[in-house]
Design a protein around this motif. Structure first.
Motif, mmCIF file in Angstrom:
data_model
loop_
_atom_site.group_PDB
_atom_site.id
_atom_site.type_symbol
_atom_site.label_atom_id
_atom_site.label_comp_id
_atom_site.label_asym_id
_atom_site.label_seq_id
_atom_site.Cartn_x
_atom_site.Cartn_y
_atom_site.Cartn_z
ATOM 1 N N GLU A 1 1.980 6.725 -6.515
ATOM 2 C CA GLU A 1 0.828 7.903 -7.044
ATOM 3 C C GLU A 1 1.105 9.384 -6.569
ATOM 4 O O GLU A 1 0.959 10.202 -7.286
ATOM 5 C CB GLU A 1 -0.412 7.324 -6.425
ATOM 6 C CG GLU A 1 -1.655 7.469 -7.168
ATOM 7 C CD GLU A 1 -2.941 6.620 -6.374
ATOM 8 O OE1 GLU A 1 -3.503 7.414 -5.728
ATOM 9 O OE2 GLU A 1 -2.735 5.709 -6.463
ATOM 10 N N ASP A 2 1.571 9.535 -5.366
ATOM 11 C CA ASP A 2 1.639 10.950 -4.716
ATOM 12 C C ASP A 2 2.738 11.690 -5.629
ATOM 13 O O ASP A 2 2.532 12.799 -5.971
ATOM 14 C CB ASP A 2 1.895 11.179 -3.331
ATOM 15 C CG ASP A 2 0.968 10.617 -2.485
ATOM 16 O OD1 ASP A 2 -0.368 10.444 -3.104
ATOM 17 O OD2 ASP A 2 0.951 10.289 -1.284
ATOM 18 N N GLU B 1 -3.525 -5.013 -3.990
ATOM 19 C CA GLU B 1 -2.568 -4.111 -4.018
ATOM 20 C C GLU B 1 -1.296 -4.330 -4.814
ATOM 21 O O GLU B 1 -0.679 -3.691 -5.802
ATOM 22 C CB GLU B 1 -1.606 -4.069 -2.431
ATOM 23 C CG GLU B 1 -2.517 -3.353 -1.525
ATOM 24 C CD GLU B 1 -3.080 -1.952 -1.943
ATOM 25 O OE1 GLU B 1 -2.317 -1.048 -2.454
ATOM 26 O OE2 GLU B 1 -4.116 -1.480 -1.343
ATOM 27 N N ASN C 1 2.387 1.674 -3.581
ATOM 28 C CA ASN C 1 1.597 2.467 -4.315
ATOM 29 C C ASN C 1 1.224 3.857 -3.890
ATOM 30 O O ASN C 1 1.262 4.727 -5.050
ATOM 31 C CB ASN C 1 -0.013 1.680 -4.162
ATOM 32 C CG ASN C 1 0.552 0.179 -5.099
ATOM 33 O OD1 ASN C 1 1.069 0.246 -5.809
ATOM 34 N ND2 ASN C 1 -0.603 -0.713 -4.489
ATOM 35 N N LYS C 2 1.231 4.029 -2.457
ATOM 36 C CA LYS C 2 0.901 5.495 -2.256
ATOM 37 C C LYS C 2 1.990 6.509 -2.884
ATOM 38 O O LYS C 2 1.889 7.550 -3.356
ATOM 39 C CB LYS C 2 0.629 5.541 -0.712
ATOM 40 C CG LYS C 2 0.240 7.052 -0.221
ATOM 41 C CD LYS C 2 0.008 6.766 1.126
ATOM 42 C CE LYS C 2 -0.467 8.262 1.803
ATOM 43 N NZ LYS C 2 0.755 9.003 2.026
ATOM 44 N N LYS D 1 0.606 -1.195 -0.082
ATOM 45 C CA LYS D 1 0.187 -0.021 -0.094
ATOM 46 C C LYS D 1 0.687 1.100 0.029
ATOM 47 O O LYS D 1 0.626 2.166 -0.716
ATOM 48 C CB LYS D 1 -0.911 -0.049 1.171
ATOM 49 C CG LYS D 1 -2.293 -0.342 0.969
ATOM 50 C CD LYS D 1 -3.220 -0.261 2.290
ATOM 51 C CE LYS D 1 -4.093 -1.436 2.340
ATOM 52 N NZ LYS D 1 -4.609 -1.904 3.652
#
Lengths: 461, 543
Positions: free
Chosen positions: A362-363, A393, A358-359, A355
């Motif tokens: 993305e951010d 995920e 991925n965050k 997670k």
């Protein structure tokens, strides 16, 4: 702790087999018992000679530790030695140079890792009888001499458990201090590439050109330009005046008397510079839960040192690296040293780490500009036993990652080849579906360095 | 590297004078050099001998690996080397009083090198000049044969710890080449090894022999031999075989055997390899005594630097500084085995014991501990006794002969055990035993002990190495690499016999100690045969 308990209860509610329950309980207990947690996997023993033959005059009488010879001080260069080593193969003998690393313990736990080539001269020598490797020390293990007070049976001291053949050798004194991981990792990467013929990564899906240009005031020009370089100008003026014999060696220089030609002015001028852009970002993700204590951690970080070194070489130091540690929660750490040295604790949830990755992607919208590689090392335990959270995920990650390499270093508690992570990965069918992007490597507890390198080939090829 | 200053040299000469007065004997000349850290780095891999031949392994960092000290036993950072004249190394910023202490320590080492009989094969020549000619030879060969020289060095070094050191020494002990007589063979070998007589049986044989000599002083021996020969018909053939073996190959070490008998090295184009192997062999032989006399050598040097320093009138006022350094050098660590401390204490202990006449039979019969401690015949033979020990002993004899309960008690020595505490996840060190027997065994266990391997050839031309069983297996990881080298130099298949422990399953009867107390795994020794053929290693059960 309470949070962990809650998590355990929720896991249990979803249904666990007996083994899974045991695995979770084991980590839970380990996490709750403080004694187990503050365990550095590469803690150095107190510095004392390995055996009585380790004592020597230089150290004893001159009061200094004997300097460890390092390849930096050697007569021949690393390249020469490597060439020699590849010649061996051509002559039909096995290679002899291996990769070793030195861990130099520093104050406040900021240990430094130095990687060096090593070799060993094989001879017929005696060995100890090794049958109880697991329980070494419980019986006869390593008796030594001692002196002083104390009844028979009395405990006179203790030392935290560390891996028996831990991280290379003892304190590398002297020279070792000045080498940071990066510069050495580059060398190690070169060694790895040449020595083990690791396959080169293909530039898959290169989205942008490798180089771009920027404008900067870096060139110099005489006569005209944007900014006057005073120091260089002054130097030219002095040169001119010496040439004109207006300045002699002796005496003070009268600056008002100096002649100045227009061409003496040196300017900085705007020019086009090549600017390299990182084209890969690599996530190193490591499980540091309680069950990772000891050998699994050692294996995973060793493999990650090797991959890291190799990537740094491959991308001429332009690879960006991110480090993520996880137990039931994940966190990002700043540098490799922290990543390498962090202690083990807590339970395990792989999904937390995924997670976070991925965050981050993305951010920072990394996906657009970079090739993304993710290497994940774990012992294969996961409280999320069916991968209900991890698999979605993972699918998300596969959407952007050029390669995901999962290393499972078995901790030896469970049945080999039956860890949670391995099971749910295989079951999900992702390994086949994304054959080019997802790789799995399972290491047994006693894997050797050669095995690690084979593993890397598997993860990267 | 540069020589020490004239000032320091003068101090050194003064030290030599005082050491001679105390009874040490050594040659007049010696060389002292100042070394920097950089010098040390380069000298380290060459065992501090600058003229030693070059070899690439010296260039690679040698990390701690399995059995490192077994591989590199000769201490690289020794400050003195056993050459003619002896060379020693110093830091350039030592104060005079420290130099005096080190000089005395160095003189102790030099005296030891030049008088201990385990060094006798190094007495006749200067190793550093031999080394430089070897170095040139190898450099010359390298320019002709290229990297193959390095392979030969590597392969020869794979077995250079198995050189026949004691055999070499034996040659010095008996220069007349006298062979064992049949009578000696009968008593020394045949009765003990082949007949395995009990002590009473053995004594009976001696009595029988003595009776025959008494009855017939002239022909008694012959008569005796006739009777035993008729009693044991095989005696004569055994004796002949033994004599033949004695003179022949069984006394050769592997390297010697290869040089003499290898068909591969006999080829004209390979003759040069034999000279390289000989260099490796003699170099290894030269370093052998050092590792076998570590405790003695360091103990002896420490004993003398302490004795002589405190008596030296030139450095008055530096006693405290000396005491600090000396304590660091010669204190017994709480855990660990410091050869300086152990050796020095043993020398003091022996001196005191001999002074009081405690080596007498009468003393050994005394069991009253009070009487033992008060025992003193005032013989004052201590110095003579330790000089005798310095001349005739090696570590194993030293340790096994002289560590007794009085010594262990006096210095509060004990054997340290290590156990795992699973609750705290720590290794705990504990006092395992204060018995002299255990302590002696522990020290003996730590001593350098290379495997004993004999060489032979089968009719098919396979070189057979037989590893003598001494309750220790060989390190298996290294067998492959070592045998590959031997195969290359032999030019044919090589077989190695060695014993290995094989775990056996014990019936799982619930022990009274509970499940926590794990039973120690049991094992039996099985003999295995390793065969190296075509650079492939195979292993099979030999029985």
């Amino acid at each position: 702790m309470k949070k962990l308990r809650e998590l355990y209860v929720s896991c249990k509610a979803r249904g666990l087999t007996k083994e899974q329950d045991e695995m979770i309980r084991r980590e839970l207990v380990a996490a709750e018992k403080a004694g187990d947690v503050d365990l550095y996997h590469n803690l150095q023993p107190p510095i004392r000679p390995l055996s009585m033959y380790g004592y020597n005059d230089y150290q004893m009488l001159h009061g200094g530790a004997a300097p460890e010879p390092t390849p930096i001080s050697s007569v021949h260069s690393l390249d020469y030695l490597l060439e020699k080593d590849s010649q061996r193969e051509k002559d039909g003998f096995p290679r002899k140079i291996r990769i070793g690393k030195l861990v130099k313990p520093g104050r406040d736990g900021d240990e430094k890792v130095v990687v060096v080539p090593t070799t060993v001269e094989e001879k017929l020598i005696h060995d100890k009888v090794r049958l109880d490797e697991e329980e070494e020390g419980e019986g006869e293990g390593g008796s030594d001499g001692g002196s002083g007070e104390g009844e028979e049976g009395e405990v006179i001291g203790e030392q935290p458990v560390r891996q028996e053949d831990g991280a290379g050798t003892g304190a590398g004194q002297g020279d070792a201090a000045s080498h940071e991981i990066e510069s050495n990792a580059y060398d190690l990467g070169r060694v790895l590439t040449e020595q083990f013929a690791l396959p080169n990564l293909r530039d898959k899906g290169k989205k942008r050109s490798l180089t771009r240009y920027t404008w900067d005031l870096t060139d110099k020009n005489r006569g005209f330009g944007q900014v006057l370089d005073k120091k260089a100008t002054l130097r030219r003026i002095i040169q001119t005046n010496i040439g004109l014999k207006r300045i002699s060696g002796q005496g003070r220089i009268d600056t008002t008397d100096l002649l100045m030609s227009p061409r003496d002015r040196v300017y900085r001028i705007l020019s086009r510079e090549k600017d390299y852009e990182s084209q890969a970002v690599v996530f190193f993700v490591r499980d540091y839960s309680g069950s990772m204590s000891g050998k699994p951690t050692e294996l995973v970080v060793n493999q990650h040192v090797l991959i890291y070194s190799w990537l740094i070489f491959q991308y001429e130091k332009q690879v960006e690296t991110r480090f993520v540690l996880h137990d039931t929660e994940a966190k990002e750490v700043d540098d490799f040293n922290t990543y390498y040295n962090s202690k083990v604790a807590g339970g395990t949830q792989v999904s937390a780490a995924y997670k976070l990755v991925n965050k981050i992607v993305e951010d920072e919208s990394l996906e657009k500009d970079y090739n993304i590689y993710i290497f994940h090392g774990t012992d294969g335990d996961d409280w999320d036993t069916r991968g209900d959270e991890a698999i979605p995920e993972l699918k998300k990650m596969l959407g952007y990652a050029a390669r995901i390499g999962v290393t499972i270093a078995e901790n030896g508690y469970g049945i080999s080849g039956k860890t949670e992570v391995e099971t749910y990965l295989r079951k999900s069918g992702l390994l086949e579906e994304w054959r080019n992007n997802l790789r799995l490597d399972v290491l047994s507890k006693d894997a050797t360095e050669t095995r690690l390198i084979d593993g890397i080939k598997k993860l990267i090829a | 590297m540069e020589l020490i200053s004239q000032h320091a040299k003068k101090i050194m000469e003064g030290c030599k004078e005082r050491a001679r007065d105390a009874g040490l004997t050594f040659q007049d000349e010696s060389l002292e050099y100042i070394v920097t850290n950089r010098d040390m780095l380069e000298l380290g891999p060459k065992n501090m001998i600058p003229t030693l031949y070059d070899y690439w392994v010296q260039d690679v960092e040698i990390l701690k690996e399995t059995g490192r000290y077994e591989l590199y036993p000769s201490n690289p950072y020794e400050t003195v080397i056993n050459t003619r004249p002896p060379i020693s190394f110093y830091n350039d910023n030592n104060p005079d009083w420290l130099n005096v202490m080190i000089f005395y320590h160095v003189i102790g080492h030099i005296d030891f090198f030049q008088n201990n009989i385990y060094f006798r094969h190094t007495w006749d020549y200067d190793f550093s000049s031999k080394a430089i000619s070897d170095k040139r030879l190898i450099a010359m060969l390298r320019s002709e044969k290229g990297h193959w020289v390095d392979y030969v060095i590597e392969f020869a070094k794979a077995v250079d710890n198995l050189v026949g050191y004691y055999e070499t020494l034996a040659g010095y002990a008996r220069p007349d080449g006298r062979r064992i007589t049949m009578l000696d063979y009968y008593f020394d070998v045949f009765l003990q090894k082949h007949q395995k007589k009990s002590i009473s049986g053995y004594v009976k044989e001696i009595e029988d022999y003595n009776k025959k000599i008494k009855e017939n002083p002239e022909k008694g021996e012959q008569l005796f031999l006739e009777t035993v020969k008729s009693k044991y018909t095989e005696l004569e053939s055994y004796y002949k075989k033994h004599v033949a073996q004695d003179a022949g190959r069984s006394r050769m070490d592997i390297l010697q055997f290869l040089i003499e008998h290898s068909p591969f090295l006999k080829k004209e184009e390979n003759r040069w390899m034999a000279t390289v192997i000989e260099v490796i062999r003699t170099t290894s032989l030269y370093f052998q005594p050092q590792i076998r006399t570590k405790i003695l050598n360091e103990g002896w040097a420490s004993y003398w630097h302490e004795e002589l320093f405190l008596r030296d009138d030139r450095i008055k006022g530096h006693e405290v500084e000396f005491a600090i350094i000396n304590a660091k050098v010669t204190s017994m660590p709480r855990v660990g085995l410091n050869p300086y401390a152990l050796g020095m204490r043993l020398f003091y202990y022996l001196e005191e014991k001999a002074n009081k006449g405690k080596f007498d039979l009468e003393f050994s019969r005394l069991y009253d501990s009070y009487a033992r401690s008060k025992y003193d015949l005032q013989k004052n033979k201590g110095r003579d006794y330790i000089f005798y020990v310095r001349e005739n002993f090696a570590d194993s004899m030293f340790v096994n002969s002289f560590i007794d309960q009085d010594f262990v008690d006096k210095h509060k020595l004990f054997v340290v055990g290590k156990k795992l505490n699973k609750e705290r996840m720590t290794w705990q060190y504990y006092v395992k035993s204060r018995e002299a027997d255990e302590y002696r065994k522990m020290v003996a266990e730590q001593l350098y002990h290379p495997p004993s391997v004999t060489v032979d050839v089968t009719e098919a031309g396979t070189l057979v190495l037989d590893h003598k069983f001494e309750n220790k297996p060989l390190l298996r990881e290294f067998v492959d690499g070592s045998l590959m080298g031997v195969e290359f130099l032999w030019g044919g298949p090589v077989a190695l016999y060695s014993s290995e422990p094989i775990p056996i399953k014990v019936d799982e009867t619930p022990s009274l100690a509970g499940p926590e107390e794990k039973m120690r795994k049991q094992y039996v020794w099985k003999r295995f045969k390793y065969t190296m053929k075509g650079r492939k290693l195979s292993r099979e059960l030999a029985e």
